[in-house]
Design a protein around this motif. Structure first.
Motif, mmCIF file in Angstrom:
data_model
loop_
_atom_site.group_PDB
_atom_site.id
_atom_site.type_symbol
_atom_site.label_atom_id
_atom_site.label_comp_id
_atom_site.label_asym_id
_atom_site.label_seq_id
_atom_site.Cartn_x
_atom_site.Cartn_y
_atom_site.Cartn_z
ATOM 1 N N SER A 1 25.038 37.246 44.702
ATOM 2 C CA SER A 1 25.546 38.513 45.232
ATOM 3 C C SER A 1 27.051 38.445 45.482
ATOM 4 N N LEU A 2 27.523 37.309 45.934
ATOM 5 C CA LEU A 2 28.960 37.128 46.122
ATOM 6 C C LEU A 2 29.691 37.211 44.785
ATOM 7 N N GLY A 3 29.135 36.594 43.757
ATOM 8 C CA GLY A 3 29.736 36.667 42.428
ATOM 9 C C GLY A 3 29.792 38.091 41.899
ATOM 10 N N VAL A 4 28.747 38.866 42.146
ATOM 11 C CA VAL A 4 28.722 40.265 41.712
ATOM 12 C C VAL A 4 29.748 41.077 42.494
ATOM 13 N N ALA A 5 29.899 40.768 43.771
ATOM 14 C CA ALA A 5 30.920 41.461 44.562
ATOM 15 C C ALA A 5 32.309 41.199 43.974
ATOM 16 N N VAL A 6 32.547 39.985 43.504
ATOM 17 C CA VAL A 6 33.833 39.662 42.869
ATOM 18 C C VAL A 6 34.013 40.489 41.598
ATOM 19 N N ILE B 1 32.740 43.453 40.977
ATOM 20 C CA ILE B 1 32.990 44.842 41.379
ATOM 21 C C ILE B 1 34.419 45.004 41.886
ATOM 22 N N VAL B 2 34.900 44.028 42.651
ATOM 23 C CA VAL B 2 36.279 44.082 43.124
ATOM 24 C C VAL B 2 37.243 44.001 41.939
ATOM 25 N N ALA B 3 36.943 43.165 40.959
ATOM 26 C CA ALA B 3 37.797 43.083 39.765
ATOM 27 C C ALA B 3 37.831 44.425 39.047
ATOM 28 N N TRP B 4 36.695 45.092 38.978
ATOM 29 C CA TRP B 4 36.625 46.411 38.338
ATOM 30 C C TRP B 4 37.485 47.425 39.103
ATOM 31 N N LEU B 5 37.391 47.385 40.452
ATOM 32 C CA LEU B 5 38.192 48.307 41.270
ATOM 33 C C LEU B 5 39.687 48.002 41.188
ATOM 34 N N VAL B 6 40.039 46.722 41.194
ATOM 35 C CA VAL B 6 41.453 46.342 41.077
ATOM 36 C C VAL B 6 41.989 46.765 39.715
ATOM 37 N N ALA B 7 41.190 46.583 38.669
ATOM 38 C CA ALA B 7 41.619 47.007 37.332
ATOM 39 C C ALA B 7 41.811 48.517 37.293
ATOM 40 N N ALA B 8 40.939 49.258 37.975
ATOM 41 C CA ALA B 8 41.073 50.716 38.015
ATOM 42 C C ALA B 8 42.346 51.125 38.752
ATOM 43 N N ALA B 9 42.705 50.364 39.767
ATOM 44 C CA ALA B 9 43.907 50.684 40.530
ATOM 45 C C ALA B 9 45.181 50.210 39.841
ATOM 46 N N THR B 10 45.054 49.273 38.914
ATOM 47 C CA THR B 10 46.223 48.689 38.273
ATOM 48 C C THR B 10 46.742 49.533 37.111
ATOM 49 N N MET C 1 39.585 47.496 29.766
ATOM 50 C CA MET C 1 39.107 46.170 29.382
ATOM 51 C C MET C 1 37.941 45.730 30.263
ATOM 52 N N VAL C 2 38.111 45.793 31.586
ATOM 53 C CA VAL C 2 37.059 45.344 32.499
ATOM 54 C C VAL C 2 35.839 46.253 32.391
ATOM 55 N N ASP C 3 36.056 47.554 32.323
ATOM 56 C CA ASP C 3 34.950 48.498 32.202
ATOM 57 C C ASP C 3 34.196 48.284 30.895
#
Length: 129
Positions: free
Chosen positions: A39-44, A46-55, A62-64
């Motif tokens: 679950s911690l790995g999945v949270a990472v 999801i955070v990578a997906w959100l950071v990519a969306a904000a970047t 790419m991440v999506d």
């Protein structure tokens, strides 16, 4: 001083296999810990997906794109199972903390219900979403 015969005893009660027979309660407890790490790995992810969306749009694409292929679906199916399993494991511990289900037969049945319940809930989650 008492002779504790240290040379012939197992070093740890967690040495499942050569010294201890795997039991439903011990295996389900180990799985709760493993699913917490998953679950911690999945949270990472999801955070990578959100950071990519904000970047930027390119980073998000790419991440999506990586998460929307079949491998991403498989990862999220197993992640959903892990989250449901972990939730049911925590619920089992709350029940134990209240003093219920402490006999061996009930504890083993609860472990089996966790495996079956997490599987059914993960499938139901994927059907609904």
């Amino acid at each position: 001083m008492a002779d504790v015969n240290r040379g012939n005893r197992p070093l740890s009660p967690f040495m499942i296999g050569p010294y201890y027979r795997p039991q439903m309660t011990s295996m389900s407890s180990i799985m709760v810990r493993i699913t917490a790490i998953i679950s911690l790995g999945v949270a990472v992810l999801i955070v990578a997906w959100l950071v990519a969306a904000a970047t930027s749009a390119d980073a998000f694409a790419m991440v999506d794109g990586l998460l929307r292929v079949v491998l991403g679906d498989v990862i999220f199916l197993f992640a959903t199972w892990a989250i449901w399993y972990h939730l049911l494991g925590r619920l089992r511990h709350v029940i134990w903390d209240l003093g219920y289900g402490m006999d061996v037969k009930t504890a083993e049945a609860m472990g089996l219900v966790m495996f079956i319940g997490a599987t059914l809930l993960a499938i139901l989650t994927f059907i609904v979403t």
